[in-house]
Design an enzyme around this catalytic site. Structure first.
Site, short mmCIF file in Angstrom:
data_model
loop_
_atom_site.label_atom_id
_atom_site.label_comp_id
_atom_site.label_asym_id
_atom_site.label_seq_id
_atom_site.Cartn_x
_atom_site.Cartn_y
_atom_site.Cartn_z
N HIS A 34 -54.13 62.38 -71.20
CA HIS A 34 -53.92 62.19 -69.77
C HIS A 34 -53.77 60.71 -69.47
CE1 HIS A 34 -54.70 62.14 -65.44
NE2 HIS A 34 -54.64 63.46 -65.42
N THR A 59 -52.46 69.27 -62.69
CA THR A 59 -53.00 70.24 -63.64
C THR A 59 -53.40 71.54 -62.96
OG1 THR A 59 -53.79 68.50 -65.13
CG2 THR A 59 -54.85 70.66 -65.32
N GLU A 105 -52.79 69.25 -71.68
CA GLU A 105 -52.69 68.15 -70.73
C GLU A 105 -51.54 67.19 -71.06
OE1 GLU A 105 -53.07 66.12 -67.60
OE2 GLU A 105 -54.75 67.51 -67.88
N ASP A 158 -48.84 71.11 -69.23
CA ASP A 158 -49.05 71.30 -67.79
C ASP A 158 -48.12 70.42 -66.96
OD1 ASP A 158 -50.31 68.86 -68.30
OD2 ASP A 158 -52.15 69.34 -67.23
#
Length: 663
Positions: A456, A334, A286, A516
């Site tokens: 994130h 994502t 992430e 990602d």
């Protein structure tokens, strides 16, 4: 405030309605208020067209107010409330653009259907805070001005009973203004559709293009009407487009499809099937930007690395690392990275692929591994229906019984919501523990697709993670917290990977790992790392994510070519298929370990990256001085053709139709 007479005040409110709302639209359409955003190339014609569209709509509104209001007080109320509403709309659009890097469209409103309340609350606070820090509060200034004037002047009794002039001559004048507004409004729309005719944008709704060409208010009226009344997209493309798609797809079935230079892109025979029969852990990390790697700071004469364990892994002979690897995401972020990596196709960019375009007919990595006798597993740290994964993963070929998420991990006793939740996500060690259990379970071949989640945005303060590292006095704000989160992820990964070593679980396992999408830092944030950052370098920093293969016990140092070659997530399916000896039919992308040149693009910002150049497609600009404009135009046309073919495969459910035709 000095008391104004009726006529002056009434006229002032009308003038402010037009001037403030016309100026406010610039918050959406100009580079001054959108640093780091790829705006479309404009000219005098598009500027005038946009101005006419919004002016026309404002004229229509003001005349409608005049028609329906009987008293001046009512008219002022309508003007005030509409200005407040338009200011709220502009500010809301800025919130969306700040997070997604493009303009909002009602057609991707389903983006907000994901169930993640903690993330939603934190993102809202984070985005509002950053918008005010970057002076985007100007979007609400019109609302404040008209509200203050309305409150102050409506106290004057002379407006309370004053009626509007409804005589026939006056109403004819108002009607004439209405007609003028309607002409400007319609002319702007005609100008927009004329400009996009026979271009990619004719069949692909791109809100940022519409906003800048048709006008902000004008476009969103059109977008809303289209969203409400447009029928579902046709099942079939027209005959010519179908033929072009067939040619494009058939070419991808050849052993060595052509790249943008017309050169053959073959698989690397040296690496063919070198991992055949091994278990694969495909880890999508992430918000992991590549600049986190090999990043260190000198604090009081001592060097401190942000991600020391990853930096160590990159130097090992069992690791292949590419530092010029890019994300291919759209607004699905994502989930779009997953789609690109598992199918070799790029997301459309402006619609969440998992919501609208996934079906069971794509050739995917989990299907190819299943055909080779592998058992498939997935694990992610969000709710089971986040991005509709509970429905999408089985369509992509994953075993639905091995689909682990927030709810199922808790049911398995691996996750305690009270102690193992960070920013609303399942903490990464929980997902890693599940993967460990899978690797321990029997000796059958496994394909494990795992997502890390905690790194994130927004990077909220967490007492035990942020503000405790040596660089805290050097790096401020969100970037400082982002580095803290990354440092913690490095430690978590080290604990997990070293634990796998101790348990002798790595002997027959290959890790394929990649970021990602962007960490979501602003240009001002990244200036702390690069004071000379510009739009081109900002997009490179943002979309450049790491890609690495870890094959414990194997020497990979003699495989591969120049590991700085440009690659992207759409290249993963072909690469993994070659490495593991899978029977791939459709060769989208290139084999990463081959010497084939390619380009790769980010579907939402439409930045095109290659070894030789970086093209900002919306602005039609390139990061090379004195570049041949003819060659630039040729590449732009090739890009739009490729994107049209890719997007048409999704929009018209090409593989579903092929499957049904072959029955």
């Amino acid at each position: 405030m000095k008391k104004l007479n009726q006529k002056t005040y009434f006229l002032l409110m009308i003038i402010l309605f037009f001037v403030l709302n016309l100026l406010n639209r610039l918050v959406i359409t100009t580079e001054l208020f959108n640093p780091g955003m790829n705006l479309f190339k404009g000219n005098l014609q598009t500027t005038l067209n946009s101005f006419m569209g919004d002016s026309g709509l404002l004229v229509i509104l003001i005349t409608i107010f005049y028609f329906i209001a009987k008293k001046k007080r009512t008219f002022i109320y309508l003007v005030t409330l509409t200005t407040i509403g338009l200011s709220v709309m502009i500010f809301s659009l800025k919130v969306y653009a700040f997070y997604y890097g493009t303009a909002f469209s009602f057609f991707n409103a389903r983006t907000f259907s994901n169930s993640a309340p903690v993330l939603g609350q934190q993102l809202t606070f984070h985005l509002w805070k950053n918008l005010f820090i970057t002076a985007q509060y100007v979007a609400v200034i019109p609302a404040i001005i008209v509200f203050v004037l309305a409150i102050m002047e409506l106290k004057n009794r002379y407006l309370h009973q004053e009626r509007l002039d409804k005589t026939k001559p006056q109403m004819m004048r108002v009607l004439n203004f209405f007609v003028v507004g309607l002409i400007l409004f319609s002319w702007s729309q005609i100008g927009y559709f004329t400009e996009i005719k026979n271009t990619y944008y004719e069949s692909n709704r791109v809100a940022q293009k519409g906003v800048q060409t048709m006008g902000v208010y004008n476009y969103y009226i059109n977008d809303l009407v289209s969203f409400v009344f447009t029928k579902p997209e046709p099942i079939l493309a027209d005959e010519e487009l179908n033929e072009n798609i067939d040619i494009y797809v058939n070419e991808k079935t050849e052993n060595c499809p052509k790249n943008y230079l017309g050169e053959a892109t073959c698989n690397d025979l040296m690496t063919s099937s070198i991992f055949e029969g091994k278990t694969i852990v495909m880890l999508q990390m992430e918000s992991f930007n590549n600049y986190l790697l090999n990043l260190s700071f000198d604090v009081d004469g001592e060097i401190h690395e942000v991600m020391p364990y990853f930096n160590q892994l990159l130097k090992e002979e069992s690791t292949v690392y590419y530092n010029n690897f890019y994300s291919n995401i759209g607004v699905g972020k994502t989930s779009d990275a997953e789609f690109a990596s598992l199918t070799g196709l790029s997301p459309m960019g402006f619609i969440v692929t998992y919501f609208d375009y996934v079906n069971e007919y794509f050739e995917t990595l989990p299907k190819l591994f299943t055909d080779k006798g592998y058992e498939t597993y997935t694990v992610f740290g969000s709710t089971y229906n986040f991005y509709r994964r509970n429905e999408v993963y089985p369509m992509l070929g994953f075993n639905k019984d091995n689909n682990q998420n927030m709810e199922s991990l808790e049911a398995l006793g691996l996750y305690d919501p009270l102690t193992e939740t960070v920013n609303g996500w399942v903490d990464d060690p929980v997902a890693f523990e599940y993967v460990t259990n899978v690797l321990k379970d029997g000796d059958h071949k496994k394909f494990v697709f795992a997502l890390s989640t905690v790194l994130h945005t927004p990077y909220a303060d967490v007492e035990w993670m942020t503000g405790i590292n040596p660089w805290e006095n050097l790096i401020k704000g969100d970037l400082g917290n982002y580095l803290d989160y990354a440092h913690r992820f490095d430690q978590v990964f080290e604990d997990w990977y070293e634990g796998l070593k101790e348990e002798a679980l790595l002997d027959d396992v290959v890790f394929v790992m990649y970021g990602d999408h962007t960490g979501g830092l602003t240009m001002d944030d990244l200036r702390q790392l690069d004071p000379n950052i510009n739009l081109f370098s900002y997009q490179q920093y943002s979309h450049n994510v790491p890609f690495m293969i870890l094959a414990p016990g194997m020497d990979l140092s003699n495989y591969g070519v120049d590991r700085t070659m440009t690659r992207g997530q759409t290249d993963l399916k072909r690469t993994i298929s070659n490495l593991f000896g899978l029977d791939e039919k459709y060769h989208f992308g290139v084999d990463i370990l081959s010497g084939a040149k390619t380009w790769t693009y980010n579907a939402i910002t439409m930045d095109l990256f290659s070894d030789d150049f970086h093209i900002n497609m919306p602005n039609e600009s390139i990061n090379i001085n004195d570049y041949d404009p003819t060659l630039l135009e040729e590449y732009i046309q090739k890009f739009y053709h490729q994107k049209e073919m890719n997007d048409s495969i999704l929009r018209y459910h090409y593989f579903k139709l092929i499957n049904e035709a072959n029955k």
